[in-house]
Motif scaffolding. Sequence first.
Motif, PDB file in Angstrom:
ATOM      1  N   GLY A  74       0.816  -1.206   0.000  1.00 54.13           N
ATOM      2  CA  GLY A  74       0.000   0.000   0.000  1.00 54.13           C
ATOM      3  C   GLY A  74       0.851   1.258   0.000  1.00 54.13           C
ATOM      4  N   LEU A  75       1.908   1.261   0.811  1.00 53.35           N
ATOM      5  CA  LEU A  75       2.812   2.403   0.835  1.00 53.35           C
ATOM      6  C   LEU A  75       3.530   2.581  -0.493  1.00 53.35           C
ATOM      7  CD1 LEU A  75       4.440   2.231   4.382  1.00 53.35           C
ATOM      8  CD2 LEU A  75       2.812   3.906   3.524  1.00 53.35           C
ATOM      9  N   THR A  77       2.454   1.700  -3.413  1.00 54.14           N
ATOM     10  CA  THR A  77       1.477   2.180  -4.399  1.00 54.14           C
ATOM     11  C   THR A  77       1.173   3.654  -4.164  1.00 54.14           C
ATOM     12  OG1 THR A  77       0.507  -0.026  -4.513  1.00 54.14           O
ATOM     13  CG2 THR A  77      -0.816   1.787  -5.355  1.00 54.14           C
ATOM     14  N   ARG A  78       1.083   4.049  -2.914  1.00 54.11           N
ATOM     15  CA  ARG A  78       0.737   5.437  -2.573  1.00 54.11           C
ATOM     16  C   ARG A  78       1.829   6.411  -2.980  1.00 54.11           C
ATOM     17  NH1 ARG A  78      -2.937   9.261  -1.372  1.00 54.11           N
ATOM     18  NH2 ARG A  78      -2.213  10.645   0.249  1.00 54.11           N
TER      19      ARG A  78
END
Length: 80
Positions: A74-75, A77-78
Amino acid sequence: MTALRISLQVVLVLTSAILILLILMHKGKGGGLSDMFGGGISSGAGSSGVAERNLNRITIVSAILWGVVVFTLGLLTRFS
């Protein structure tokens, strides 16, 4: 960055499969789907206390690893 993302995705798939298998190996506590499919019949032939505790520990460690991988993906991708 793509090699890291691909390796984390591979680890995510592997830990997901391992986590599913480990959860299915747990002894049913009764009153749920495990009794409906015959889990109540074999409850006397369950695993010993030590084996059940080790299974719980392995399941918790793999669940934590799964969560860390999901958070890291998630990090990535962010911020990419």
